[in-house]
Motif scaffolding. Structure first.
Motif, PDB file in Angstrom:
ATOM      1  N   VAL A  63       0.675  -1.286   0.051  1.00 42.62           N
ATOM      2  CA  VAL A  63       0.089  -0.086   0.145  1.00 42.62           C
ATOM      3  C   VAL A  63       0.631   1.233  -0.041  1.00 42.62           C
ATOM      4  O   VAL A  63       0.482   2.126  -0.677  1.00 42.62           O
ATOM      5  CB  VAL A  63      -0.801  -0.004   1.092  1.00 42.62           C
ATOM      6  CG1 VAL A  63      -1.827   1.310   1.268  1.00 42.62           C
ATOM      7  CG2 VAL A  63      -1.895  -1.353   1.189  1.00 42.62           C
ATOM      8  N   LEU A  64       2.009   1.373   0.742  1.00 41.46           N
ATOM      9  CA  LEU A  64       2.726   2.497   0.958  1.00 41.46           C
ATOM     10  C   LEU A  64       3.446   3.130  -0.350  1.00 41.46           C
ATOM     11  O   LEU A  64       3.372   4.132  -0.745  1.00 41.46           O
ATOM     12  CB  LEU A  64       3.718   2.524   2.078  1.00 41.46           C
ATOM     13  CG  LEU A  64       4.429   3.612   2.579  1.00 41.46           C
ATOM     14  CD1 LEU A  64       3.400   4.714   2.987  1.00 41.46           C
ATOM     15  CD2 LEU A  64       5.160   3.136   3.659  1.00 41.46           C
ATOM     16  N   PRO A  65       4.044   2.053  -0.981  1.00 43.43           N
ATOM     17  CA  PRO A  65       4.607   2.470  -2.268  1.00 43.43           C
ATOM     18  C   PRO A  65       3.774   3.333  -3.487  1.00 43.43           C
ATOM     19  O   PRO A  65       4.167   4.361  -3.864  1.00 43.43           O
ATOM     20  CB  PRO A  65       5.309   1.295  -2.878  1.00 43.43           C
ATOM     21  CG  PRO A  65       5.703   0.380  -1.526  1.00 43.43           C
ATOM     22  CD  PRO A  65       4.509   0.717  -0.804  1.00 43.43           C
ATOM     23  N   PRO A  66       2.771   2.684  -3.711  1.00 43.15           N
ATOM     24  CA  PRO A  66       1.701   3.313  -4.684  1.00 43.15           C
ATOM     25  C   PRO A  66       1.343   4.654  -4.270  1.00 43.15           C
ATOM     26  O   PRO A  66       1.068   5.855  -4.906  1.00 43.15           O
ATOM     27  CB  PRO A  66       0.817   2.247  -5.056  1.00 43.15           C
ATOM     28  CG  PRO A  66       0.766   1.449  -3.825  1.00 43.15           C
ATOM     29  CD  PRO A  66       2.138   1.186  -3.413  1.00 43.15           C
ATOM     30  N   LEU A  67       1.041   4.882  -2.862  1.00 45.31           N
ATOM     31  CA  LEU A  67       0.560   5.954  -2.287  1.00 45.31           C
ATOM     32  C   LEU A  67       1.383   7.198  -2.380  1.00 45.31           C
ATOM     33  O   LEU A  67       1.241   8.170  -2.551  1.00 45.31           O
ATOM     34  CB  LEU A  67       0.111   5.926  -0.700  1.00 45.31           C
ATOM     35  CG  LEU A  67      -1.261   5.234  -0.483  1.00 45.31           C
ATOM     36  CD1 LEU A  67      -1.604   5.105   0.995  1.00 45.31           C
ATOM     37  CD2 LEU A  67      -2.494   6.079  -0.976  1.00 45.31           C
ATOM     38  N   LEU A  68       2.726   6.869  -1.859  1.00 48.76           N
ATOM     39  CA  LEU A  68       3.826   7.871  -2.127  1.00 48.76           C
ATOM     40  C   LEU A  68       3.962   8.237  -3.449  1.00 48.76           C
ATOM     41  O   LEU A  68       4.176   9.327  -3.746  1.00 48.76           O
ATOM     42  CB  LEU A  68       5.012   7.305  -1.462  1.00 48.76           C
ATOM     43  CG  LEU A  68       4.928   6.938   0.178  1.00 48.76           C
ATOM     44  CD1 LEU A  68       6.222   6.389   0.695  1.00 48.76           C
ATOM     45  CD2 LEU A  68       4.817   8.411   0.766  1.00 48.76           C
ATOM     46  N   ALA A 123       9.098   7.812  16.802  1.00 48.06           N
ATOM     47  CA  ALA A 123       9.012   7.927  15.270  1.00 48.06           C
ATOM     48  C   ALA A 123       8.054   7.346  14.585  1.00 48.06           C
ATOM     49  O   ALA A 123       7.683   7.877  13.496  1.00 48.06           O
ATOM     50  CB  ALA A 123      10.269   6.920  14.982  1.00 48.06           C
ATOM     51  N   VAL A 124       7.089   6.431  15.127  1.00 50.54           N
ATOM     52  CA  VAL A 124       5.798   6.070  14.397  1.00 50.54           C
ATOM     53  C   VAL A 124       5.071   7.225  14.169  1.00 50.54           C
ATOM     54  O   VAL A 124       4.142   7.237  13.252  1.00 50.54           O
ATOM     55  CB  VAL A 124       5.087   4.896  15.259  1.00 50.54           C
ATOM     56  CG1 VAL A 124       3.693   4.776  14.994  1.00 50.54           C
ATOM     57  CG2 VAL A 124       5.985   3.788  14.937  1.00 50.54           C
ATOM     58  N   ILE A 125       4.872   8.127  15.083  1.00 50.58           N
ATOM     59  CA  ILE A 125       3.853   9.157  15.372  1.00 50.58           C
ATOM     60  C   ILE A 125       4.353  10.466  14.727  1.00 50.58           C
ATOM     61  O   ILE A 125       3.750  11.531  14.794  1.00 50.58           O
ATOM     62  CB  ILE A 125       3.124   9.322  16.727  1.00 50.58           C
ATOM     63  CG1 ILE A 125       4.097   9.820  17.391  1.00 50.58           C
ATOM     64  CG2 ILE A 125       2.273   8.236  16.691  1.00 50.58           C
ATOM     65  CD1 ILE A 125       3.305   9.902  19.161  1.00 50.58           C
ATOM     66  N   ASP A 129       1.226  13.243   7.008  1.00 51.60           N
ATOM     67  CA  ASP A 129       0.578  12.645   5.942  1.00 51.60           C
ATOM     68  C   ASP A 129       0.452  13.346   4.719  1.00 51.60           C
ATOM     69  O   ASP A 129       0.092  14.589   4.825  1.00 51.60           O
ATOM     70  CB  ASP A 129      -0.825  12.137   6.257  1.00 51.60           C
ATOM     71  CG  ASP A 129      -1.412  11.112   5.452  1.00 51.60           C
ATOM     72  OD1 ASP A 129      -0.687   9.998   5.053  1.00 51.60           O
ATOM     73  OD2 ASP A 129      -2.268  11.792   4.700  1.00 51.60           O
ATOM     74  N   ALA A 130       1.286  13.038   3.654  1.00 56.29           N
ATOM     75  CA  ALA A 130       1.140  13.637   2.286  1.00 56.29           C
ATOM     76  C   ALA A 130      -0.345  13.871   1.917  1.00 56.29           C
ATOM     77  O   ALA A 130      -0.628  15.114   1.313  1.00 56.29           O
ATOM     78  CB  ALA A 130       1.988  13.068   1.258  1.00 56.29           C
ATOM     79  N   VAL A 131      -0.868  12.718   1.576  1.00 60.72           N
ATOM     80  CA  VAL A 131      -2.552  13.076   1.083  1.00 60.72           C
ATOM     81  C   VAL A 131      -3.289  13.885   2.052  1.00 60.72           C
ATOM     82  O   VAL A 131      -4.084  14.712   1.497  1.00 60.72           O
ATOM     83  CB  VAL A 131      -3.088  11.751   1.001  1.00 60.72           C
ATOM     84  CG1 VAL A 131      -4.455  11.850   0.264  1.00 60.72           C
ATOM     85  CG2 VAL A 131      -2.182  10.829   0.033  1.00 60.72           C
ATOM     86  N   ALA A 132      -3.284  13.846   3.283  1.00 69.63           N
ATOM     87  CA  ALA A 132      -4.080  14.510   4.056  1.00 69.63           C
ATOM     88  C   ALA A 132      -3.620  16.335   4.181  1.00 69.63           C
ATOM     89  O   ALA A 132      -4.638  16.925   4.102  1.00 69.63           O
ATOM     90  CB  ALA A 132      -3.875  14.222   5.391  1.00 69.63           C
ATOM     91  N   VAL A 133      -2.439  16.403   4.255  1.00 70.74           N
ATOM     92  CA  VAL A 133      -1.934  17.798   4.039  1.00 70.74           C
ATOM     93  C   VAL A 133      -2.323  18.356   2.819  1.00 70.74           C
ATOM     94  O   VAL A 133      -2.872  19.279   2.543  1.00 70.74           O
ATOM     95  CB  VAL A 133      -0.352  17.692   4.311  1.00 70.74           C
ATOM     96  CG1 VAL A 133       0.067  19.317   3.843  1.00 70.74           C
ATOM     97  CG2 VAL A 133       0.000  17.523   5.710  1.00 70.74           C
ATOM     98  N   GLY A 358      -1.529  10.266   9.192  1.00 74.51           N
ATOM     99  CA  GLY A 358      -2.291   9.628   8.489  1.00 74.51           C
ATOM    100  C   GLY A 358      -1.571   8.159   8.369  1.00 74.51           C
ATOM    101  O   GLY A 358      -1.403   7.379   9.287  1.00 74.51           O
ATOM    102  N   VAL A 359      -1.734   7.425   7.165  1.00 80.61           N
ATOM    103  CA  VAL A 359      -1.591   6.116   6.810  1.00 80.61           C
ATOM    104  C   VAL A 359      -0.240   5.600   7.118  1.00 80.61           C
ATOM    105  O   VAL A 359      -0.001   4.567   7.829  1.00 80.61           O
ATOM    106  CB  VAL A 359      -1.797   5.912   5.237  1.00 80.61           C
ATOM    107  CG1 VAL A 359      -1.267   4.549   4.816  1.00 80.61           C
ATOM    108  CG2 VAL A 359      -2.926   6.141   4.776  1.00 80.61           C
ATOM    109  N   VAL A 360       0.864   6.406   6.949  1.00 83.32           N
ATOM    110  CA  VAL A 360       2.233   5.878   7.467  1.00 83.32           C
ATOM    111  C   VAL A 360       2.262   5.664   9.127  1.00 83.32           C
ATOM    112  O   VAL A 360       2.973   4.771   9.526  1.00 83.32           O
ATOM    113  CB  VAL A 360       3.233   6.894   7.009  1.00 83.32           C
ATOM    114  CG1 VAL A 360       4.665   6.404   7.453  1.00 83.32           C
ATOM    115  CG2 VAL A 360       3.540   6.967   5.613  1.00 83.32           C
ATOM    116  N   THR A 361       1.871   6.545   9.795  1.00 84.70           N
ATOM    117  CA  THR A 361       1.677   6.387  11.248  1.00 84.70           C
ATOM    118  C   THR A 361       0.852   4.767  11.481  1.00 84.70           C
ATOM    119  O   THR A 361       1.427   4.153  12.264  1.00 84.70           O
ATOM    120  CB  THR A 361       0.872   7.406  11.857  1.00 84.70           C
ATOM    121  OG1 THR A 361       1.850   8.496  11.862  1.00 84.70           O
ATOM    122  CG2 THR A 361       0.884   7.267  13.382  1.00 84.70           C
TER     123      THR A 361
END
Length: 521
Positions: A63-68, A123-125, A129-133, A358-361
Motif C-alpha cells: 500500500v505505501l509505495p503506490p500511495l507515495l 518515530a511512528v507518530i 501525511d502527504a495526502v491529508a496535507v 495518516g496512513v504511514v503512522t
C-alpha cells in the motif's frame, strides 16, 4: 461458497463501502477519513463480520509505495529543489526532534515502557501525511512557497521516520552505537536517493520507446514497487527511493511520454490514491475492536489511558511549534544567505498548524517490537491519527484567520500569457516551415486564424476583477460541449447512426473536454 469466492465478495463489498462512505461524506462536507473510521468501527461489531488483523508487510510493501508515488508524481520537482533547505529541516530535523520529544512523553506516561521502545513509538507518530496535507492545502488559498514546503515535508519525512524507527528498535535489543546509527542513517538515505534516481532514469529510457499508452501505464504501475523493493534489498530507504523516482518521472514526463499516456497516468494514479488512502482508514476502523480489546488488556486503565492520549497529542503540538518557530528565528537572525530565505511569523504559524498524521503512522505502528505494551501503543497511534485528523478540520479556518497572502494570480496569469505567446509563435513558425503547396488553403488559413485568436487573447491585460477571455472561452466552450454530447446521445437513442461513428465522435468530444479541464489546473 468457496473461500476464494468469499474473499472476492468481501473485497468487492469493501470497495463499495469505501466509495459510498467517501462520496456521501463529500456531499455533506465531512472528513472522509474520520467517516470511514467511524463506519468501519461500527461495522466491526455487526454479527458475521470477521475479526480484521493487519499484516504490516502487506501494508508496507503493498500500500505505501503506490500511495507515495501517486503523491510524488503530482509534486513539482523544481519547487521542492528550490525549497530544499526548509523541506529538509522539517522532513529530517523535525521528525527526529518529534520522535524524541514524543518518545520521552510516552516513556513518562506508559508504565513499564523502556526509553528505546518509547522513542520507536515517537518515530511512528512523527511524520505528517502527504495526502491529508495536500487535501487541505489544495482547498485553501495559500502562498505557493508554503504549499511546496508542506507537501515536500510530508513526502520526505516518512523515510526519516522509518529510519529512526529502525534505529530505536535496534536499541531495544542491543546497546546503541551512535556512530553506527548515523552511518546506517546516511547509508539508507544515499542508497534510497541513488536507487530512486536510477529507477527514474531507467523508466524514462524505456518510456521513450513505448508508443501504446497501455504499455506506459503498465510500466507506471510497477515502478513504485520496483524502486521500493530494490532499495530495501540494498539496505536503503525504500520510501525515499519511491519519492525520488516519482518526483523525477513527474518532472520528465513531458519529454518521455505521449500526451495520451500522461492523461491516462494522471487519472489512474488519482484513482489508485483515492482507493488505497480511503480503504486503509476503513480497514483500520474494521480492526478497531480488536485493537481496543488488546489495548484494554495491556493498558494502564481508563485514567492512565486518557492521560497518555492527551499527553502524547500535546507533545506533538509542542514539538512542532517549538521546532518551527526556532527555525524561523534562525532564518530571520542567522547568516545573510539564510536570512534571504526567511519566512514570516504568520507562515511559521501556518506550518506549525499542519501536523496531520495518516496512513504511514498506522502502518508503522504494526512494525513496533513485540513487547507487552505493543497493543496499547498501537491503540495510541490510532488515537494520534484520529486526533490530528480532527485537528485538521480546524486547519483551513486557522490558515484563513492568519490572513496569509494568497498567490499572485495576476502575475501567474501574466506569466502564463507570456509563455503561451512564445508557444503560439513557435507553432506558427513551424506551420510556415512544414506547409506544402498541396495543403488545402482552408486548413492553413483556419490554423492561422486560431493561432492569431489565441495570441490576441493571451496578450490581453489581466484584470483580477474581470473574467479573463481564456476563462470565458473555456466556460462557453464547455457549455457547447455538453450540448454536443447530448446531441450525440440523442442520435444514439434514435438509432440514426452506427455505434462506431457514435463512439468516435464521443471520444473526440471527451478529448477536447479533458484538454479544457486540464487547462483549469
Amino acid at each position: 461458497m468457496s473461500a476464494t469466492v468469499a474473499t472476492i465478495v468481501w473485497i468487492v463489498g469493501f470497495v463499495l463501502l469505501t466509495v459510498t462512505v467517501t462520496g456521501l461524506s463529500g456531499r455533506v462536507n465531512w472528513s472522509a477519513p474520520i467517516a470511514l473510521v467511524v463506519v468501519g468501527a461500527g461495522t466491526s461489531f455487526v454479527p458475521g463480520v470477521p475479526d480484521i488483523t493487519i499484516d504490516p508487510e502487506a501494508i508496507l510493501y503493498g500500500v505505501l509505495p503506490p500511495l507515495l508515488f501517486a503523491a510524488a508524481i503530482q509534486t513539482s520537482f523544481r519547487d521542492v529543489r528550490a525549497r530544499r533547505d526548509s523541506i529538509l529541516a522539517l522532513s529530517v530535523g523535525l521528525v527526529v526532534f518529534t520522535a524524541f520529544v514524543a518518545g520521552v512523553a510516552t516513556w513518562l506516561l506508559v508504565p513499564g515502557l523502556g526509553l528505546a521502545a518509547a522513542v520507536a513509538f515517537g518515530a511512528v507518530i512523527a511524520p505528517t501525511d502527504a495526502v491529508a496535507v495536500s487535501s487541505v492545502t489544495g482547498s485553501t488559498s495559500l502562498p505557493r512557497r508554503l504549499v511546496t514546503i508542506l507537501q515536500g515535508e510530508s513526502l520526505l519525512n516518512d523515510a526519516s521516520a522509518l529510519v529512526t524507527l529502525n534505529a530505536a528498535i535496534a536499541a531495544t535489543v542491543t546497546v546503541l552505537n551512535p556512530g553506527l546509527v548515523v552511518g546506517e542513517f546516511a547509508l539508507e538515505i544515499v542508497v534510497g536517493v541513488g536507487v530512486g534516481l536510477l529507477v527514474g532514469w531507467l523508466v524514462s529510457l524505456v518510456r521513450r520507446q513505448l508508443r501504446a499508452p497501455v504499455l506506459d501505464t503498465s510500466l507506471s504501475l510497477i515502478t513504485p514497487y520496483l524502486a521500493f523493493i530494490a532499495a530495501q534489498l540494498l539496505f536503503g530507504s525504500g520510501v525515499l527511493a519511491v519519492v525520488i523516482a516519482g518526483l523525477l518521472l513527474g518532472y520528465r514526463s513531458p519529454t518521455v511520454q505521449s500526451a495520451e499516456a500522461r492523461v491516462a497516468e494522471r487519472i489512474n494514479w488519482r484513482t489508485i490514491e483515492y482507493l488505497l488512502e480511503n480503504a486503509v482508514f476503513l480497514f483500520i476502523g474494521l480492526s478497531l475492536r480488536h485493537i481496543v480489546v488488546a489495548a484494554w488488556d495491556h493498558g494502564p486503565g481508563l485514567w492512565g489511558t486518557i492521560a497518555a492520549c492527551l499527553g502524547i497529542l500535546l507533545s506533538l503540538v509542542v514539538a512542532r511549534v517549538v521546532w518551527v518557530f526556532a527555525l524561523t528565528l534562525v532564518y530571520r537572525h542567522g547568516p545573510r544567505f539564510i536570512r534571504a530565505r526567511s519566512w514570516s511569523w504568520r507562515n511559521a504559524a501556518g506550518v506549525s498548524a499542519a501536523g496531520i498524521r495518516g496512513v504511514v503512522t498506522l502502518v508503522a505502528a504494526f512494525l513496533l517490537p513485540d513487547i507487552p505494551q505493543r497493543p496499547f501503543l498501537q491503540f495510541l497511534a490510532f488515537v494520534v491519527v484520529l486526533g490530528t485528523l480532527l485537528e485538521g478540520l480546524a486547519l483551513a479556518p486557522i490558515l484563513r484567520m492568519l490572513k496569509l497572502p494568497p498567490p499572485n494570480i495576476a502575475q501567474e496569469l501574466a506569466e502564463r500569457g507570456n509563455l503561451l505567446a512564445e508557444v503560439r509563435s513557435a507553432g506558427e513558425a513551424e506551420l510556415d516551415r512544414v506547409v506544402a503547396e498541396n495543403d488545402p488553403d482552408e486548413v492553413v488559413d483556419h490554423l492561422r486564424r486560431v493561432a492569431q485568436f489565441h495570441g490576441a487573447v493571451d496578450a490581453m491585460p489581466v484584470e483580477p476583477e474581470v473574467e479573463h477571455p481564456t476563462t470565458a472561452y473555456r466556460r462557453l466552450r464547455m457549455a457547447m460541449i455538453q450540448a454536443e454530447r447530448a446531441a450525440v446521445l440523442d442520435a444514439r437513442r434514435e438509432n440514426r447512426y452506427q455505434e462506431p461513428a457514435v463512439l468516435a465522435v464521443l471520444a473526440s468530444i471527451d478529448a477536447e473536454e479533458t484538454a479544457l479541464r486540464m487547462g483549469e489546473k
